[in-house]
Design a protein around this motif. Structure first.
Motif, PDB file in Angstrom:
ATOM      1  N   ARG A  50      94.352  -3.783  25.840  1.00  0.00           N
ATOM      2  CA  ARG A  50      93.156  -3.892  26.804  1.00  0.00           C
ATOM      3  C   ARG A  50      92.958  -4.309  25.167  1.00  0.00           C
ATOM      4  O   ARG A  50      92.313  -3.488  24.312  1.00  0.00           O
ATOM      5  N   THR A  51      92.067  -5.507  25.306  1.00  0.00           N
ATOM      6  CA  THR A  51      90.079  -5.319  24.393  1.00  0.00           C
ATOM      7  C   THR A  51      89.501  -5.478  24.899  1.00  0.00           C
ATOM      8  O   THR A  51      89.316  -5.572  26.201  1.00  0.00           O
ATOM      9  N   THR A  52      88.281  -5.130  24.132  1.00  0.00           N
ATOM     10  CA  THR A  52      87.160  -4.944  24.560  1.00  0.00           C
ATOM     11  C   THR A  52      85.863  -5.958  23.861  1.00  0.00           C
ATOM     12  O   THR A  52      84.473  -5.876  23.646  1.00  0.00           O
ATOM     13  N   ASN A  53      86.952  -6.660  22.560  1.00  0.00           N
ATOM     14  CA  ASN A  53      86.018  -7.384  21.596  1.00  0.00           C
ATOM     15  C   ASN A  53      86.954  -9.013  22.190  1.00  0.00           C
ATOM     16  O   ASN A  53      86.567 -10.048  20.478  1.00  0.00           O
ATOM     17  N   GLY A  54      87.173  -9.537  22.787  1.00  0.00           N
ATOM     18  CA  GLY A  54      87.815 -10.689  22.440  1.00  0.00           C
ATOM     19  C   GLY A  54      88.949 -10.985  21.841  1.00  0.00           C
ATOM     20  O   GLY A  54      89.410 -11.975  21.548  1.00  0.00           O
ATOM     21  N   GLY A  55      89.602 -10.085  21.787  1.00  0.00           N
ATOM     22  CA  GLY A  55      90.792  -9.466  20.913  1.00  0.00           C
ATOM     23  C   GLY A  55      91.300  -9.648  19.361  1.00  0.00           C
ATOM     24  O   GLY A  55      92.566  -9.629  19.365  1.00  0.00           O
ATOM     25  N   VAL A  56      90.341  -9.431  18.892  1.00  0.00           N
ATOM     26  CA  VAL A  56      90.025  -8.736  18.127  1.00  0.00           C
ATOM     27  C   VAL A  56      90.735  -7.336  18.230  1.00  0.00           C
ATOM     28  O   VAL A  56      91.837  -7.470  16.606  1.00  0.00           O
ATOM     29  N   ASN A  57      91.154  -6.419  19.006  1.00  0.00           N
ATOM     30  CA  ASN A  57      91.800  -5.253  18.587  1.00  0.00           C
ATOM     31  C   ASN A  57      92.049  -4.989  19.472  1.00  0.00           C
ATOM     32  O   ASN A  57      91.763  -5.575  21.026  1.00  0.00           O
TER      33      ASN A  57
END
Length: 235
Positions: free
Chosen positions: A1-8
């Motif tokens: 799961r990501t909450t920053n557009g795929g950065v982490n």
């Protein structure tokens, strides 16, 4: 799961030992994932659901077919497909599922709907099915190919694409699936997914082991030309 557009990316709570093949969210909180595996020689499928954005998942249902695709039209109405031509529909958010008559025994790897009545399924041997009444009836179409179709995607009721393993490995329709035209054979051993944001802009991904590598391709002209966005020897 990501909450920053795929950065982490953060791993979610593991609730099944089965492989998971498809995931679909209707909003930021509610989503489903499906998959399956074998217990000895017997296939088993699993449906998972989250109501908190993927932080936690619960087993919603199990069955005797390995499930390869899940697609929800809205929070209540959804479809799953799997082995032996399996198609099932829910009208209550996955609490219960009703199996439908698919007119095929081929494994169905992908399904996609453009509205509550019109949808398609596709899979093994180039099998492509269409419904115009919300899944009550499924009509076998001619995809024009014998490739294994792993992914089907439409941007409206007429224009869509299928991607899979074969030569060529990408096809397009402009009349709702009645006819399909080959677009290209991209330089990779099997395309696993295709998605278009609109009639012109889309992506397809795929690859294989053995040093062939994995790639992401992008088109901006409806699939006529493709450029490599990413190339790697890793999955």
């Amino acid at each position: 799961r990501t909450t920053n557009g795929g950065v982490n990316w953060d791993s979610c709570t593991k609730v099944t030992t089965y492989h998971l093949y498809s995931i679909h969210f209707t909003d930021s909180q509610n989503g489903w994932a499906v998959g399956g595996g074998y217990s000895g020689s017997y296939p088993n499928g699993v449906i998972l659901k989250t109501t908190n954005g993927g932080i936690n998942w619960n087993v919603q249902q199990t069955g005797s077919s390995i499930l390869y695709s899940v697609f929800f039209i809205n929070s209540q109405n959804g479809f799953i497909t799997g082995t032996n031509g399996y198609i099932s529909k829910t009208t209550n958010g996955g609490i219960s599922w009703a199996q439908q008559t698919s007119t095929t025994n081929a494994t169905l790897y992908s399904n996609y709907f453009t509205d509550s009545t019109t949808g398609w399924c596709a899979g093994l041997y180039g099998v492509t099915l269409k419904t115009t009444n919300g899944g009550l009836d499924w009509v076998l179409l001619s995809s024009g190919t014998r490739l294994i179709i792993y992914s089907i995607n439409f941007v409206n009721s007429q224009t869509g694409w299928v991607a899979g393993s074969g030569t060529p490995n990408l096809y397009k329709t402009t009349n709702g699936g009645t006819n399909w035209d080959s677009l290209a054979h991209l330089p990779i051993n099997g395309l696993k997914s295709v998605y278009f944001a609109d009639a012109q802009t889309g992506w397809t991904v795929g690859g294989a082991t053995g040093g062939i590598g994995y790639k992401i391709f992008k088109t901006t002209d409806g699939g006529i030309n493709w450029e490599t966005q990413l190339s790697s020897t890793y999955s």
